[in-house]
Enzyme design. Sequence first.
Site, PDB file in Angstrom:
ATOM      1  CG  ASP A 216     111.343  32.046 108.791  1.00 52.28           C
ATOM      2  OD1 ASP A 216     112.408  32.200 109.416  1.00 52.28           O
ATOM      3  OD2 ASP A 216     110.230  31.965 109.352  1.00 52.28           O
TER       4      ASP A 216
ATOM      5  CB  SER B 138     107.471  33.363 111.278  1.00 54.67           C
ATOM      6  OG  SER B 138     107.868  32.732 110.067  1.00 54.67           O
TER       7      SER B 138
ATOM      8  CG  HIS C 127     115.945  33.395 110.178  1.00 50.28           C
ATOM      9  ND1 HIS C 127     115.193  32.405 110.777  1.00 50.28           N
ATOM     10  CD2 HIS C 127     117.224  32.950 110.195  1.00 50.28           C
ATOM     11  CE1 HIS C 127     115.976  31.415 111.142  1.00 50.28           C
ATOM     12  NE2 HIS C 127     117.211  31.708 110.792  1.00 50.28           N
TER      13      HIS C 127
ATOM     14  CG  MET D 236     113.688  28.811 104.401  1.00 48.68           C
ATOM     15  SD  MET D 236     112.681  27.434 104.950  1.00 48.68           S
ATOM     16  CE  MET D 236     112.074  28.094 106.518  1.00 48.68           C
TER      17      MET D 236
ATOM     18  CG  MET E 256     117.838  28.530 114.492  1.00 50.72           C
ATOM     19  SD  MET E 256     116.413  29.526 113.991  1.00 50.72           S
ATOM     20  CE  MET E 256     115.166  28.259 113.657  1.00 50.72           C
TER      21      MET E 256
ATOM     22  CG  ASP F 295     112.720  31.280 114.328  1.00 48.60           C
ATOM     23  OD1 ASP F 295     111.581  30.792 114.294  1.00 48.60           O
ATOM     24  OD2 ASP F 295     113.323  31.688 113.303  1.00 48.60           O
TER      25      ASP F 295
ATOM     26  CG  MET G  79     117.167  29.702 107.874  1.00 51.98           C
ATOM     27  SD  MET G  79     115.520  29.165 108.339  1.00 51.98           S
ATOM     28  CE  MET G  79     114.610  30.632 107.891  1.00 51.98           C
TER      29      MET G  79
ATOM     30  CG  HIS H  80     110.989  35.932 111.708  1.00 53.03           C
ATOM     31  ND1 HIS H  80     112.193  36.292 112.267  1.00 53.03           N
ATOM     32  CD2 HIS H  80     111.149  34.648 111.278  1.00 53.03           C
ATOM     33  CE1 HIS H  80     113.037  35.267 112.188  1.00 53.03           C
ATOM     34  NE2 HIS H  80     112.430  34.267 111.583  1.00 53.03           N
TER      35      HIS H  80
HETATM   36  C1  DX5 Z   1     111.957  27.706 111.061  1.00 54.18           C
HETATM   37  C2  DX5 Z   1     111.753  29.191 110.897  1.00 54.18           C
HETATM   38  C3  DX5 Z   1     110.758  29.756 111.830  1.00 54.18           C
HETATM   39  C4  DX5 Z   1     109.373  29.201 111.699  1.00 54.18           C
HETATM   40  C5  DX5 Z   1     108.828  29.038 113.062  1.00 54.18           C
HETATM   41  O1  DX5 Z   1     112.850  27.288 110.089  1.00 54.18           O
HETATM   42  O2  DX5 Z   1     112.978  29.874 111.084  1.00 54.18           O
HETATM   43  O3  DX5 Z   1     110.762  31.165 111.816  1.00 54.18           O
HETATM   44  O4  DX5 Z   1     108.516  30.035 110.961  1.00 54.18           O
HETATM   45  O5  DX5 Z   1     107.609  28.398 112.976  1.00 54.18           O
HETATM   46  P1  DX5 Z   1     106.791  27.942 114.269  1.00 54.18           P
HETATM   47  O6  DX5 Z   1     106.577  29.136 115.115  1.00 54.18           O
HETATM   48  O7  DX5 Z   1     105.549  27.374 113.679  1.00 54.18           O
HETATM   49  O8  DX5 Z   1     107.640  26.892 114.965  1.00 54.18           O
HETATM   50 ZN    ZN Z   2     112.979  32.185 111.346  1.00 55.03          ZN
END
Ligand code: DX5
Ligand code: ZN
Length: 229
Positions: free
Chosen positions: A39, A12, A70, A41, A141, A179, A72, A37
């Site tokens: 993320d 990620s 992903h 947001m 999650m 994740d 969010m 990956h």
């Molecule tokens: C959390 C994200 C993850 C995050 C995971 O909101 O969706 O993808 O990057 O991070 P680690 O592996 O550090 O828990």
């Molecule tokens: Zn993620």
Amino acid sequence: MSEMPLVLIAPSLLSADFANFAQAARQAAEAGAEFLHFDVMDGVFVPNITFGPQTVRALRHHSDAIFDVHLMIVQPERYIEEFAQAGADIITVHAEASTHLQRTLARIRECGARAGVSLNPATPLNAIEYVLPDIDLLLIMTVNPGFGGQEFIPEMLRKIARARAMLDEAGSDAWLEVDGGINGATTPLVVRAGARVLVAGSAVFGHPDGVRAGVEELRQAVWEAQERV
Ligand code: DX5
Ligand code: ZN
């Protein structure tokens, strides 16, 4: 060993150097990670803000990895086409964020990407029971989304195992992805529970010995989990 299911690694970018994503993408690929990956947001669905489709598009020129996006964000249906055109291979939306989830998932496929759905830790699996034919990936999650570096929620192991059974019973070959808090210690647990794609931020990009060592540590943990079955 040959019948052991393949487990893929999805580093990620959230834990990478935001000033150097191209290098992070290259290092992840060189270390043998199959996915990258993203993320995304919006500061509404989760408290944090990261990046949008422009980042996906810019990195498409630097990587042949499977781009695992992903979302969010609230009302993710507004941005599906843009992310697909930017080069996303998989677009995952949160069941909690999309009122007409089936339509959203169908739209992702229409745009030429694979359709993923994600569930927050508190969301029951039955939220996706009737959209199983519409999904190519189910993301469980294992932390509350928003930030990297959080601790794995142990209760999620039961959820992963039930998700595995649900997909198998439905004859679905959707990827089961996890994740949050995935590292050398939690990897054997989630793999034994049935996870097939491991998202890892801090365990890969925050590894003290570098990205390659981070990916290798996860691979080793997968291998050990499967050896002991
Ligand atoms: C959390 C994200 C993850 C995050 C995971 O909101 O969706 O993808 O990057 O991070 P680690 O592996 O550090 O828990
Ligand atoms: Zn993620």
